[in-house]
Design a protein around this motif. Structure first.
Motif, PDB file in Angstrom:
ATOM      1  N   TRP A 150      -5.332   6.554   3.340  1.00 22.83           N
ATOM      2  CA  TRP A 150      -4.942   5.491   2.433  1.00 22.83           C
ATOM      3  C   TRP A 150      -4.998   6.011   0.998  1.00 22.83           C
ATOM      4  O   TRP A 150      -5.925   6.730   0.627  1.00 22.83           O
ATOM      5  CB  TRP A 150      -5.878   4.308   2.611  1.00 22.83           C
ATOM      6  N   VAL A 199       0.247   4.993   1.771  1.00 20.80           N
ATOM      7  CA  VAL A 199      -0.562   5.751   2.715  1.00 20.80           C
ATOM      8  C   VAL A 199       0.098   7.122   2.857  1.00 20.80           C
ATOM      9  O   VAL A 199       1.325   7.211   2.916  1.00 20.80           O
ATOM     10  CB  VAL A 199      -0.625   5.047   4.088  1.00 20.80           C
ATOM     11  N   VAL A 225      -3.539   0.408  -3.186  1.00 25.62           N
ATOM     12  CA  VAL A 225      -3.044  -0.933  -2.871  1.00 25.62           C
ATOM     13  C   VAL A 225      -2.791  -1.675  -4.170  1.00 25.62           C
ATOM     14  O   VAL A 225      -3.484  -1.458  -5.163  1.00 25.62           O
ATOM     15  CB  VAL A 225      -4.040  -1.700  -1.981  1.00 25.62           C
ATOM     16  N   GLN A 270       0.106  11.280   4.637  1.00 24.22           N
ATOM     17  CA  GLN A 270      -0.257  12.087   5.799  1.00 24.22           C
ATOM     18  C   GLN A 270       0.092  13.539   5.520  1.00 24.22           C
ATOM     19  O   GLN A 270       1.280  13.898   5.445  1.00 24.22           O
ATOM     20  CB  GLN A 270       0.475  11.591   7.044  1.00 24.22           C
ATOM     21  N   HIS A 280       0.828  -1.198   0.000  1.00 27.50           N
ATOM     22  CA  HIS A 280       0.000   0.000   0.000  1.00 27.50           C
ATOM     23  C   HIS A 280       0.862   1.248   0.000  1.00 27.50           C
ATOM     24  O   HIS A 280       1.998   1.234   0.484  1.00 27.50           O
ATOM     25  CB  HIS A 280      -0.857   0.077   1.273  1.00 27.50           C
ATOM     26  N   GLY A 313      -4.217  13.533   9.774  1.00 26.05           N
ATOM     27  CA  GLY A 313      -4.248  12.097  10.003  1.00 26.05           C
ATOM     28  C   GLY A 313      -3.786  11.301   8.789  1.00 26.05           C
ATOM     29  O   GLY A 313      -3.336  11.852   7.783  1.00 26.05           O
ATOM     30  N   LEU A 314      -3.920  10.001   8.918  1.00 24.48           N
ATOM     31  CA  LEU A 314      -3.484   9.087   7.870  1.00 24.48           C
ATOM     32  C   LEU A 314      -4.576   8.924   6.810  1.00 24.48           C
ATOM     33  O   LEU A 314      -5.759   8.821   7.143  1.00 24.48           O
ATOM     34  CB  LEU A 314      -3.154   7.721   8.478  1.00 24.48           C
ATOM     35  N   TYR A 325       3.989   7.183   2.703  1.00 24.16           N
ATOM     36  CA  TYR A 325       4.570   5.970   3.260  1.00 24.16           C
ATOM     37  C   TYR A 325       4.223   4.772   2.377  1.00 24.16           C
ATOM     38  O   TYR A 325       3.070   4.649   1.935  1.00 24.16           O
ATOM     39  CB  TYR A 325       4.005   5.676   4.641  1.00 24.16           C
TER      40      TYR A 325
END
Lengths: 108, 117
Positions: B47, B37, B50, B39, B35, B44-45, B95
Motif C-alpha cells: 500500500w 498500491v 489513500v 507491486q 488508494h 507482493g502488494l 495500481y
C-alpha cells in the motif's frame, strides 16, 4: 504497527481438493480483513471482505472465516482457474492497508 | 461499468520526479476514497497512499512519506500520484484502486515505473 503473517507461502493441490490459507494478525483487528486473488500479469481482485463476506459475483467455493486473531481463507474445491496468488489485507480506520506476503496456489 | 485507467509510468533516473494519473469512470468519483498500491517485480502488494472522497485527508506509507503526494480532482474524475526524489526501490507496477468500505473493490490495470540510471 500491525503485522500480518500468511501461511503457507505456497501450496500445490489437485483439482477438487480443499485448500486452506491462514492469515494471522499481530494483534486484535476485529473483522478488518479482506482477501484478494491475483492471477499472473493481472490486477488483484477482491474476493472476501470483512473476514467472511463474499464479494458479489465471486463463486461460492471461496469463503473466509475468523477465529481469534487467525483468519482462514478456503477454496472448497480447487479449480484450474483458481491458480493465482492470494493475499490477505488488513485495514485500519484511516484507512491504511497492510497486505500479507501472499500465498501462491498451483495445481499438482 | 467501473473503470480505472492508470497512465504516466515510464523509466526515470534516480532523484527525478514522475506524476501518475488514474482516470475514473462508471461511478460517482466524488463519493469514494481512492488508494495507490504498488507491486515491485516478482514481489507482493504494498500500500502506498489513500485520499478521502473529498480530498481533505491523505495518508501515506512510511516508505514514501515526504516524497509522494496523492491528490484527486473530483471535477475531472482524476486521481494523481506525484512522486519526487525517486529511488530504485520505487520500481514497481502502480495500481489505483477504489475504496469501498475499507476494501479495494476495483483496480486499474497498473502502470510500470522503473527507476534506473
Amino acid at each position: 504497527d500491525i503485522q500480518m503473517t500468511q501461511s503457507p507461502s505456497s501450496l500445490s493441490a489437485s483439482v477438487g481438493d480443499r485448500v486452506t490459507i491462514t492469515c494471522q494478525a499481530s494483534q486484535d483487528i476485529s473483522n478488518y480483513l479482506n482477501w484478494y486473488q491475483q492471477k499472473p500479469g493481472k490486477a488483484p481482485k477482491l474476493l472476501i471482505y470483512d473476514a467472511s463476506n463474499l464479494e458479489t459475483g465471486v463463486p461460492s467455493r471461496f469463503s473466509g472465516s475468523k477465529s481469534g486473531t487467525d483468519f482462514t481463507f478456503t477454496i472448497s474445491s480447487l479449480q484450474p482457474e483458481d491458480i493465482a496468488t492470494y493475499y490477505c489485507q488488513h485495514y485500519d480506520t484511516l484507512p491504511r492497508f497492510t497486505f500479507g506476503p501472499g500465498t501462491r496456489v498451483d495445481i499438482k | 461499468q467501473v473503470q480505472l485507467v492508470e497512465s504516466g509510468g515510464g523509466v526515470v533516473q534516480p532523484g527525478r520526479s514522475l506524476r501518475l494519473s488514474c482516470a475514473a469512470s462508471g461511478f460517482t468519483f466524488s463519493n469514494y476514497g481512492m488508494h495507490w498500491v504498488r507491486q515491485a517485480p516478482g514481489k507482493g502488494l504494498e500500500w502506498v497512499a489513500v485520499i478521502w472522497y473529498d480530498g481533505n485527508k491523505k495518508f501515506y506509507a512510511d516508505s514514501v512519506k515526504g516524497r509522494f503526494t496523492i491528490s484527486k480532482d473530483n471535477s475531472k474524475n482524476m486521481l494523481y500520484l506525484q512522486m519526487n526524489s525517486l529511488r530504485a526501490e520505487d520500481t514497481a507496477v502502480y495500481y489505483c484502486t477504489r475504496d469501498r468500505r475499507r476494501a479495494a473493490d476495483y483496480w486499474g490495470q497498473g502502470t510500470l515505473v522503473t527507476v534506473s540510471s
